[in-house]
Design an enzyme around this catalytic site. Sequence first.
Site, mmCIF file in Angstrom:
data_model
loop_
_atom_site.group_PDB
_atom_site.id
_atom_site.type_symbol
_atom_site.label_atom_id
_atom_site.label_comp_id
_atom_site.label_asym_id
_atom_site.label_seq_id
_atom_site.Cartn_x
_atom_site.Cartn_y
_atom_site.Cartn_z
ATOM 1 C CG PHE A 211 -1.851 -1.088 1.383
ATOM 2 C CD1 PHE A 211 -3.111 -1.012 0.814
ATOM 3 C CD2 PHE A 211 -1.500 -2.233 2.087
ATOM 4 C CE1 PHE A 211 -4.010 -2.064 0.956
ATOM 5 C CE2 PHE A 211 -2.387 -3.272 2.240
ATOM 6 C CZ PHE A 211 -3.654 -3.195 1.665
ATOM 7 C CG ASP A 212 1.286 5.818 -1.644
ATOM 8 O OD1 ASP A 212 2.267 5.999 -0.891
ATOM 9 O OD2 ASP A 212 0.705 6.722 -2.270
ATOM 10 N N GLY A 213 0.778 5.263 1.271
ATOM 11 C CA GLY A 213 0.202 5.838 2.466
ATOM 12 C C GLY A 213 -0.882 6.848 2.169
ATOM 13 C CG ASP B 126 -2.123 8.819 -4.320
ATOM 14 O OD1 ASP B 126 -2.294 10.038 -4.159
ATOM 15 O OD2 ASP B 126 -1.071 8.232 -4.040
ATOM 16 C CG PHE C 237 -3.948 -1.125 -3.567
ATOM 17 C CD1 PHE C 237 -5.047 -1.132 -4.419
ATOM 18 C CD2 PHE C 237 -3.670 -2.253 -2.823
ATOM 19 C CE1 PHE C 237 -5.856 -2.256 -4.513
ATOM 20 C CE2 PHE C 237 -4.466 -3.376 -2.909
ATOM 21 C CZ PHE C 237 -5.564 -3.389 -3.761
#
Length: 572
Positions: free
Chosen positions: A426-428, A545, A543
């Site tokens: 995951f990205d933060g 954004d 993931f």
Amino acid sequence: MSQTSLKQKKKNEPGMRYSKESLDAEKRKDPDKTGARLSTQGSQEIPVPNTDSRGYIVRNQWSRTSRSPSTGAPSVDEPRSRNSIAKVQLAPTSTATSRTSSASPSQHEASPPPQTSEKLSISQTPQTRPITQLDSQPPTPPEPEPNSRRTSKMYGGSEPWNLRETRDTKEVQLRDYAHSCDSRELILPKSQYPRTPPTEWKSYVQRRLQYGTSVDMDQDCLSEAQQRQRQQIEEDEVDEAYWTSVSMLYEKIPSCARPRPPKPKHAITIAVSSRALFNMVDDRRIYEEEGLEKYMEYQLTNENVILTPGPAFRFVKALQHVNSRLRDLYPEEQDLFDIVLMTNNHAQVGVRLINSVNHYGLLIDRFCLTGGKSPIGYLKAYLTNLYLSADSEKVQEAIKEGIASATMFAGAKDMAYCDTQLRVAFDGDAVLFSDESEHIAKEHGLDKFFQHETLFENKPLAQGPLKGFLEDLGKLQKKFYAKDERLLCPIRTYLVTARSAASSGARVLKTLRRWGLEIDEALFLAGAPKGPILVKIRPHIFFDDQMFHIEAAQKFGTITAHVPYGIAQKRN
């Protein structure tokens, strides 16, 4: 021998001859007194006395009104007549009976009917006589007078008179009943068997074989309710035999390795589009260039052609491995991953999708084929936790509906993936967390961003779109930890962020702790490229954004999922 004895013998011989000849002549003169006529050539003729319908002798000579035998004085030849009757009955063919005198009329009057009366035809029975019931009592025999010497000897035979009279009377009654059954039609209820005429009476075994058991009864003898009951019994027997044969068949077949899907209210539902699960680039081009009809015709023609794996294929396989491990530890577990194939394809394409799913052994039981319409409206109905698609517009629509979604992209080159552990990176910001820090960085620069994070270090970040999916993964991880399998847990999570650990990393870790979530690995890159790190991790899905991180990871072969959420989407 002396002469005197010889002379006396000669004198007696003519007398004896005379006595026998005179007796025979006397018999020939008055044959009616004896009641019987014997032939001189050895054959006997016994005249049949007149009897009524009940077998009694009509008494024309003595008493016409009384049934009791006459009490007149016996004839002179009574002893010899009685003996001659006995000889005729015992040995009718003997030549000695031709020389035996007949019985007296008085004996015929009191004796039971002779055997020849049984041969009387039924037509001789009077038609006006009522039918005698079979169970009626026989007529009372005549009571003999106690002072009569003749009657006391008459009933002193081997068989009592009343038994013989009862037997003969019943035979006459049976013949009368048979004649009455032939002369009139019996009207019987349909539900009962017709009574067998007495002349056709059979033993119990013969009657049981004739009518059979209750199952073999004639349909005409059963009422409608009985027929329905019998039909229901037969159907139940057929069904029981069928299911018995089926159960025996399935006992021989090895147990199916395909487990039942979990209940939706407990499961973690992952909705995947057909273009994300399989490679349908050529199919998409036919749809855009030639139209829907040609696209459907192409799918029907190639429905037996197996589709190749798409970008979400390895991720789905890893989810199934986690389910298998959970079922080993918890056989009745319902908190499992449930994959749903969610696509806007037409139902005619469903056969090819089913063939491809079964070919690869994917445990996908729920399909949603919307026939060209957007499937977003069904996501909430399916209680979707994560939606993966190859169409960015549908993903943005699902994000607006508050459903965690991402657009899938395949890697530019093949990469080896772990088959025994699900790895999710995951990205933060704008993925696990909200985009408030992204607003500070984009509008005021990195210095203001670092100051802001240090000032609000103890304030948890707001949640992002993928926070719920991370919670689901953490809940399943705790199930393995409870079985002391932390090091062997088939789920591993990664935080791969461009933040700097020294300036802004503390707020991220405290936020995860506040949420009660554990992250297995946290990688703070401080603005460095993520691609090389992801190659080392080899996640099944990453993931992020921002598209420039997605494109950089694709070049290294990483399967990525773009989350269109936050301020970065407006600037891009």
